[in-house]
Design an enzyme around this catalytic site. Structure first.
Site, PDB file in Angstrom:
ATOM      1  N   SER A 151       0.842  -1.196   0.000  1.00  0.00           N
ATOM      2  CA  SER A 151       0.000   0.000   0.000  1.00  0.00           C
ATOM      3  C   SER A 151       0.879   1.249   0.000  1.00  0.00           C
ATOM      4  CB  SER A 151      -0.939  -0.034   1.204  1.00  0.00           C
ATOM      5  OG  SER A 151      -1.916   0.970   1.083  1.00  0.00           O
ATOM      6  N   ASN A 152       0.347   2.369   0.395  1.00  0.00           N
ATOM      7  CA  ASN A 152       1.136   3.614   0.423  1.00  0.00           C
ATOM      8  C   ASN A 152       0.619   4.524   1.532  1.00  0.00           C
ATOM      9  OD1 ASN A 152      -0.994   5.461  -0.716  1.00  0.00           O
ATOM     10  ND2 ASN A 152      -0.872   3.950  -2.364  1.00  0.00           N
ATOM     11  N   HIS A 153       1.243   5.694   1.658  1.00  0.00           N
ATOM     12  CA  HIS A 153       0.976   6.563   2.809  1.00  0.00           C
ATOM     13  C   HIS A 153      -0.253   7.462   2.670  1.00  0.00           C
ATOM     14  CE1 HIS A 153       4.556   5.528   4.931  1.00  0.00           C
ATOM     15  NE2 HIS A 153       5.333   5.866   3.918  1.00  0.00           N
ATOM     16  N   SER A 154      -1.006   7.361   1.577  1.00  0.00           N
ATOM     17  CA  SER A 154      -2.114   8.302   1.391  1.00  0.00           C
ATOM     18  C   SER A 154      -3.118   8.221   2.555  1.00  0.00           C
ATOM     19  CB  SER A 154      -2.831   7.988   0.074  1.00  0.00           C
ATOM     20  OG  SER A 154      -4.006   8.749  -0.005  1.00  0.00           O
TER      21      SER A 154
END
Ligand code: C5P
Length: 396
Positions: free
Chosen positions: A209-212
């Site tokens: 996933s990512n930091h959004s």
């Protein structure tokens, strides 16, 4: 109701200025951020200390601070504001506004303001009824100034008639009504907004996933709804609550987000692609939790579908807005994405600037379309959303 709204409260030299203190408190209490500009005569009626304490900002009177020469920029003040409210507005100030006289900070700010302007006149009944005053008010109305009518009653002179400044509670109601008029500008329009991070499963336990945080996309969905639009928010993972009045479709992977968006886009008037979508996903998702061994491991990844580009290919006359988060060659990359994905405009945020990007409540962005690049200063994500929605409105 006024949460996050920026209001300049202009105070001129009238006995009714004592009511500005109550008005200021009501505006702040309703969630607005208030900066006060006073004429020098207004200081005789209500102290700067009172207004500064209530507004939580130093009050502004002069073009510059005589002590240290610091410039009070009426231009940036005018840009900052969502509303310029002058209460009380004297006959003298109204006459100057009607003719464009700019001999104090309150008036130069009026001439610089790009936001709606509202005034609450206050004066004696004969001054109010005078042809000159009525002519000036007609001119101000024609110039788009909202006039909050004075009431009738006992005046400071002891006479009874029309001229008393409207009561602070009524001014607050008029201000709220002004903002809700703006709300309706997108009534009947439908928008799709993507937000948050996608989750690409590796096995039943792990994922990519990512930091959004989803904050920017949620703020846009909220701003659209506040203006009367119907909004479907296709949301990846976030910790945020569903904004009031929004239909939320929860998805996990880029593939699920793709399906949810493609299915709905034809019924929309526009879409804002704010989600941080994974570009790659595991080629195979393991049915069981992967066991560790002593050797290293690698995971084969395959490309995901580009949702924005797919919508761009079938956009027709719909408005399509994209985001770009770049760490190098920012503007060139954003420009090429604008064309490749067929966006009407793209919102570039840089990870390199403090106060911008993931997670925080503020952002620094540049709005780029085929003709111009408008760099906005550091502001809350809520305010960035307002700017984006303003631009969308010009394209509909
Ligand atoms: O190509 P890049 O990921 O930098 O493009 C960013 C823009 O494209 C954003 O508006 C993002 O929401 C959108 N996007 C998308 N689907 C993808 C990748 C990006 O909608 N698979």
């Amino acid at each position: 109701m006024l949460k996050g709204k920026h209001i300049i409260l202009g105070v001129t030299g009238s006995i009714a200025a004592y009511k500005s203190a109550v008005l200021c408190r009501l505006l702040v209490g309703a969630g607005a951020e208030v900066k006060v500009v006073m004429t020098s005569l207004a200081k005789q009626f209500i102290t700067p200390l009172t207004m500064a304490t209530l507004s939580k900002h130093p009050i502004l009177v002069d073009f510059f601070n005589p002590e240290n020469g610091e410039w009070n920029s009426h231009v940036s003040l005018g840009e900052w504001a969502d509303l310029y409210l002058i209460a009380p507005a004297t006959a003298n100030t109204m006459a100057k506004m009607a003719t464009g006289v700019a001999d104090n900070l309150l008036l130069t700010t009026y001439l610089s303001a790009r936001c709606p302007v509202a005034i609450a006149p206050a004066m004696d009944l004969d001054m109010y009824a005078h042809t000159a005053t009525q002519r000036n008010m007609a001119q101000l109305r024609a110039d788009g100034v909202h006039i909050i009518e004075p009431g009738s009653g006992e005046l400071a002179s002891g006479l009874v008639g029309k001229g008393r400044m409207a009561e602070p509670q009524d001014i607050l109601k008029a201000v709220e009504a002004l903002f809700s008029e703006k709300k309706k500008s997108l009534e009947g329009k439908r928008f799709l907004v993507t937000a948050g991070a996608t989750i690409e499963p590796i096995d039943p336990v792990r994922y990519i996933s990512n930091h959004s945080s989803g904050k920017m996309g949620y703020a846009i969905a909220e701003a659209l709804v506040q203006r009367g639009a119907e909004v479907t928010l296709v949301s990846g993972r976030t910790a945020l609550d569903k904004p009031e009045g929004v239909e939320r479709v929860d998805v996990l992977s880029a593939e699920e987000m793709y399906e949810a968006c493609v299915e709905r886009f034809q019924q929309m008037d526009g879409a804002v692609m704010c989600a941080a979508v994974a570009d790659y996903t595991p080629a195979v998702v393991a049915d069981e939790k992967l066991k560790k061994s002593d050797s290293d491991m690698s995971i084969a990844l395959k490309r995901t579908k580009d949702i924005a580009a797919a919508l761009g290919a079938q956009k027709g006359s719909r408005v399509l807005v994209g985001f770009a988060m770049e760490t190098q060659n920012e503007r060139e990359n954003a420009q090429s994405k604008l064309q490749r994905k067929n966006f009407d405009f793209i919102v570039l945020n840089s990870l390199r600037k403090e106060g911008a990007g993931f997670r925080g409540d503020t952002n620094i962005v540049t709005l780029i379309d085929a003709h111009e690049q408008v760099e906005l200063p550091l502001m809350s994500k809520h305010d960035v959303a307002e700017h984006i929605v303003d631009k969308i409105e010009t394209l509909l």
